[in-house]
Motif scaffolding. Structure first.
Motif, short mmCIF file in Angstrom:
data_model
loop_
_atom_site.label_atom_id
_atom_site.label_comp_id
_atom_site.label_asym_id
_atom_site.label_seq_id
_atom_site.Cartn_x
_atom_site.Cartn_y
_atom_site.Cartn_z
N ILE A 38 0.84 -1.20 0.00
CA ILE A 38 0.00 0.00 0.00
C ILE A 38 0.88 1.25 0.00
N ILE A 39 1.90 1.24 0.84
CA ILE A 39 2.80 2.39 0.93
C ILE A 39 3.49 2.65 -0.40
N HIS A 40 3.96 1.57 -1.06
CA HIS A 40 4.64 1.75 -2.34
C HIS A 40 3.69 2.32 -3.39
N SER A 41 2.45 1.84 -3.38
CA SER A 41 1.46 2.38 -4.31
C SER A 41 1.26 3.87 -4.08
N GLN A 42 1.22 4.28 -2.82
CA GLN A 42 1.05 5.69 -2.51
C GLN A 42 2.30 6.50 -2.88
N LEU A 43 3.49 5.90 -2.71
CA LEU A 43 4.72 6.59 -3.11
C LEU A 43 4.72 6.87 -4.61
N LEU A 44 4.26 5.89 -5.39
CA LEU A 44 4.18 6.11 -6.84
C LEU A 44 3.21 7.24 -7.17
N GLU A 72 17.93 15.64 -17.62
CA GLU A 72 17.93 17.06 -17.26
C GLU A 72 16.97 17.34 -16.10
N ARG A 73 15.89 16.55 -16.02
CA ARG A 73 14.85 16.80 -15.00
C ARG A 73 15.11 16.08 -13.69
N VAL A 74 16.12 15.23 -13.66
CA VAL A 74 16.41 14.48 -12.43
C VAL A 74 17.16 15.39 -11.47
N THR A 75 16.45 15.93 -10.51
CA THR A 75 17.02 16.80 -9.49
C THR A 75 17.47 15.98 -8.29
N PRO A 76 18.20 16.56 -7.36
CA PRO A 76 18.54 15.83 -6.13
C PRO A 76 17.31 15.32 -5.37
N GLY A 77 16.22 16.10 -5.43
CA GLY A 77 14.99 15.66 -4.78
C GLY A 77 14.42 14.41 -5.42
N VAL A 78 14.46 14.35 -6.75
CA VAL A 78 13.98 13.16 -7.45
C VAL A 78 14.83 11.96 -7.08
N ARG A 79 16.17 12.16 -7.06
CA ARG A 79 17.06 11.05 -6.72
C ARG A 79 16.79 10.52 -5.31
N ALA A 80 16.60 11.44 -4.37
CA ALA A 80 16.35 11.02 -2.99
C ALA A 80 15.02 10.26 -2.88
N PHE A 81 13.99 10.82 -3.50
CA PHE A 81 12.68 10.16 -3.45
C PHE A 81 12.73 8.81 -4.15
N ARG A 82 13.43 8.78 -5.32
CA ARG A 82 13.51 7.53 -6.07
C ARG A 82 14.24 6.45 -5.27
N THR A 83 15.27 6.85 -4.53
CA THR A 83 16.01 5.88 -3.71
C THR A 83 15.09 5.22 -2.69
N VAL A 84 14.25 6.03 -2.05
CA VAL A 84 13.31 5.48 -1.06
C VAL A 84 12.27 4.60 -1.74
N GLU A 85 11.68 5.12 -2.80
CA GLU A 85 10.59 4.38 -3.48
C GLU A 85 11.07 3.05 -4.06
N VAL A 86 12.20 3.07 -4.76
CA VAL A 86 12.73 1.84 -5.36
C VAL A 86 13.18 0.87 -4.27
N GLY A 87 13.76 1.42 -3.19
CA GLY A 87 14.18 0.55 -2.08
C GLY A 87 13.00 -0.17 -1.45
N VAL A 88 11.90 0.56 -1.22
CA VAL A 88 10.69 -0.06 -0.68
C VAL A 88 10.16 -1.13 -1.63
N SER A 89 10.15 -0.82 -2.92
CA SER A 89 9.65 -1.77 -3.91
C SER A 89 10.45 -3.07 -3.89
N ARG A 90 11.79 -2.93 -3.90
CA ARG A 90 12.63 -4.13 -3.92
C ARG A 90 12.48 -4.94 -2.65
N MET A 91 12.38 -4.25 -1.52
CA MET A 91 12.26 -4.95 -0.25
C MET A 91 10.95 -5.72 -0.17
N ILE A 92 9.85 -5.06 -0.55
CA ILE A 92 8.54 -5.68 -0.50
C ILE A 92 8.48 -6.87 -1.46
N THR A 93 9.02 -6.68 -2.66
CA THR A 93 9.00 -7.77 -3.65
C THR A 93 9.81 -8.96 -3.16
#
Length: 716
Positions: free
Chosen positions: A39-45, A131-152
């Motif tokens: 559920i959390i990963h779905s909300q992160l997306l 060009e659009r990948v900002t530090p904020g995107v990288r930080a958020f993506r790290t959390v979101e992808v990490g949650v996805s991999r862990m849950i899977t």
């Protein structure tokens, strides 16, 4: 439950808590984490998409490599090389002349130009994303992808988690002698008969697992792929441990047993799962199907999510037992000074909702049975009626939302939906409650009474005050899941949300409840029932988990072997012996009712539903019985079976929580037949009448059938 003497402790915890309760707690928390993590990963997306346009593409930046094609090639040079290559190929092909040797340079150029356009599009998209990948995107993506991999990763191990949970808890229940049996062990003969039978049963399971392992190795040698190869190693180890515990018990019998004993009564002390294992194992061996029980254990693993949810419901029930909620609800009822029969009726109405939210009838009996029985006795109820009500307290709510049993029925077949099942279930619930009221009033020994409203209502309202914080906490947790995670409390999310609610309530009780009670002028030190509760959040959670471990072991082993018993019934063709055509739908309904009650008397609800769905359901549908009607008949028939001897599972669980001595004291040797066996006869009378009404009256009146089993249109 603990598996070691409480006198020896490590860090103020018994050895049993370290090797059984703690792993059980970890597995239960992992199960909640996986379910809530999805559920959390779905909300992160959703958050990512709402914050950054095309986040689904942005999350791949830095992970997906840059395009390998050349976005600015020399098109003329590529055309020239392609033409030369084709001419060389034609020169080397002796059959080329048969198909012509003309080469269309314009077609080659158009093809290369289209490829260049595609390549430039890939590069354009890649560069735009980078060009659009900002530090904020990288930080958020790290959390979101990490949650996805862990849950899977964890989610793919649900079968392993379930197998470990079953065997850890089964070992705990075996060591503490907590398995469900018709009679408790009282004599030396009881002990030896019960333990020897369990040793034989667990040895059969051990041998079956080894045979299954050999089959797997043979398949691998033949080049056949084997799924979940290592899962069987857990079963081999677990059943070996169970057999070793039985050997230890034979060598060191418990103190305090009575001398002698009757062999016939001793047979009744064999745990029900032991009977099932011996029966199924013997039958499979006679058929030369030595690994049969392991095959059916594998079928149980196919529904690992459902059985893990069931374990969560047991934990919910045990945490509920550690709270003051049941006691506070009875405090609200006490000012009305109701006659015992009327109080029993009200108790069944009140307990229907928690029964539905704890997943199955037996779980609620375990969780609140002791409190219900003691409060009814305090109100002056007859022991036999108090036992009947306690056993039935787990039966009334199984047709109400969000009961897990109903969810399983809807998940196993597509003829009915949970909305339709729960819609009909509400009507059947009120029918059953009305029947209980009628039968209990006919059986009363004193005039019905209730305190005057002007006296009882103000005091009852005052006693509602301590429940207000509980309602607020429940609402806050439900709002958290609803608003932040977009999940409302329903039959699908209940196994995730309810444990969180109970954890929050336990934390509240042992941190804030005393101050709150003092502010309201109430007594915060009352205990739940006759059992002193631990002080502190961690001790309460630990005690709930200790009890959960034994109950999970007892119930899931019973369910696991029920699947094997269902396999015997299926393999022997017993269900196929039922006629495929009936002279009338009335005869079909009568035969199905008897069959379903019989199944309910010998199998647990979840294993029984799986068996019925695979066999009897199709016979009923072919006979013209509406699917929704059939499943309502099934649910009522099962509950009748759980309240009917010789097994009467709900009565066995009532005996466990009330106590053997208390049940023995309730037995009468004088009075009418009804008085002496009221604890069995009252529930049977209520549920049998309800079953007859539900099964047959809708066949006689189409209007009643349409109202009782209303179909819900898809999307409606």
């Amino acid at each position: 439950m603990t598996t070691a003497s409480p006198s020896f402790k490590i860090a103020n915890r018994s050895v049993g808590e370290w090797i059984s309760s703690l792993p059980t707690l970890i597995i239960l928390l992992i199960t909640i984490f996986v379910a809530s993590g999805e559920i959390i990963h779905s909300q992160l997306l959703k958050v990512g998409e709402n914050t950054w346009e095309e986040y689904f593409l942005l999350r791949g930046a830095g992970v997906v490599g840059e395009p390998t094609c050349d976005k600015n090639p020399d098109i003329d040079e590529q055309v020239r090389r392609t033409v030369e290559q084709r001419e060389a190929d034609a020169a080397d092909d002796p059959l080329a002349g048969m198909f012509g040797t003309d080469i269309d340079e314009d077609a080659i150029r158009r093809s290369i130009e289209r490829s260049v356009q595609v390549c430039q599009g890939r590069w354009s998209r890649f560069e735009r994303i980078e060009e659009r990948v900002t530090p904020g995107v990288r930080a958020f993506r790290t959390v979101e992808v990490g949650v996805s991999r862990m849950i899977t990763g964890i989610g793919e191990s649900k079968r392993t988690l379930l197998a470990l949970l079953v065997l850890i808890c089964a070992a705990t229940a075996t060591f503490s002698r907590h398995h469900i049996a018709i009679r408790p062990v009282r004599t030396v003969r009881d002990h030896y008969v019960s333990t020897t039978a369990l040793l034989a049963a667990n040895t059969m399971l051990f041998v079956s697992s080894i045979q299954y392992r050999e089959r797997q190795l043979m398949s691998i040698a033949e080049g056949i792929s084997v799924s979940h190869y290592n899962l069987n190693l857990i079963w081999i180890t677990g059943f070996g441990v169970l057999a070793a515990i039985n050997i230890y018990h034979l060598a060191k019998r418990p103190a305090g047993l009575e001398a002698g004993g009757n062999f016939g009564k001793a047979l009744l002390t064999i745990p029900l799962y032991g009977f099932m294992s011996l029966t199924a194992g013997s039958r499979f061996m006679l058929d030369g199907y030595y690994h049969g029980m392991s095959v059916y254990l594998g079928m149980m693993m196919e529904h690992s999510t459902l059985f893990l949810n069931l374990a969560l419901y047991i934990w919910i029930g045990m945490m509920l037992k550690q709270t003051r909620m049941a006691q506070l609800v009875f405090n609200v009822l006490r000012p009305w000074n109701m006659s015992p029969e009327l109080l029993c009726f009200v108790v069944l109405l009140v307990t229907a909702v928690p029964t539905a939210y704890t997943g199955a009838s037996g779980i609620f009996v375990i969780a609140a049975g002791a409190v219900i029985y003691s409060e009814l006795m305090r109100a002056g109820a007859r022991p036999q009626m108090a036992l009947a009500t306690t056993a039935m307290s787990g039966s009334m709510g199984v047709v109400l939302r969000p009961c897990l049993l109903v969810v399983i029925i809807a998940a196993l077949n597509n003829q009915v939906t949970t909305t339709e099942l729960f819609g009909s279930g509400v009507k059947i619930f009120f029918l059953t409650a009305f029947l209980f009221f009628i039968y209990s009033q006919f059986a009363r020994k004193e005039p019905a009474r209730i305190a005057p409203f002007r006296e009882a209502l103000p005091e009852s309202i005052r006693r509602l005050k301590p429940l207000i914080p509980y309602v607020i906490l429940m609402a806050l947790v439900i709002m958290f899941f609803g608003q932040l995670l977009d999940r409302r409390l329903d039959e699908f999310s209940a196994p995730i949300i309810l444990p969180v609610i109970l954890l929050v309530i336990l934390l509240y009780e042992y941190v804030f409840s005393k101050k709150t009670a003092e502010a309201l002028g109430l007594d915060a030190d009352k205990t739940s029932g006759n059992e002193a509760r631990p002080t502190g959040f961690e001790p309460a959670l630990r005690k709930a988990t200790n009890e959960t471990t034994g109950h999970i072991g007892a119930l899931l082993m019973l369910m696991a072997l029920s699947v094997s018993v269902g396999g015997i019934i299926e393999r022997t063709g017993l269900m196929e012996s039922m006629p495929s055509e009936f002279a009338s739908i009335w005869i079909a309904a009568a035969i199905l009712v008897v069959t379903l009650v019989g199944i309910g008397m010998i199998m647990d609800p979840y294993g029984a539903v799986i068996l019925v769905n695979a066999t009897i359901a199709q016979v009923a549908f072919a006979a013209g019985i509406d699917p929704l009607h059939f499943w309502m008949i099934t649910l009522v028939a099962f509950e009748l079976g759980y309240l009917t001897p010789p097994v009467a599972l709900n009565h066995l669980l009532t005996r466990q929580v009330v106590g053997d001595d208390e049940v023995e004291k309730s037995k009468l040797t004088t009075g009418s037949f009804w008085d002496r066996y009221e604890k069995f006869l009252l529930p049977i009378a209520v549920m049998l009448t309800a079953l007859v009404v539900v099964a047959f009256l809708p066949l006689a009146w189409d209007g009643l059938h349409e109202w009782l089993f209303k179909k819900v249109a898809v999307g409606g």
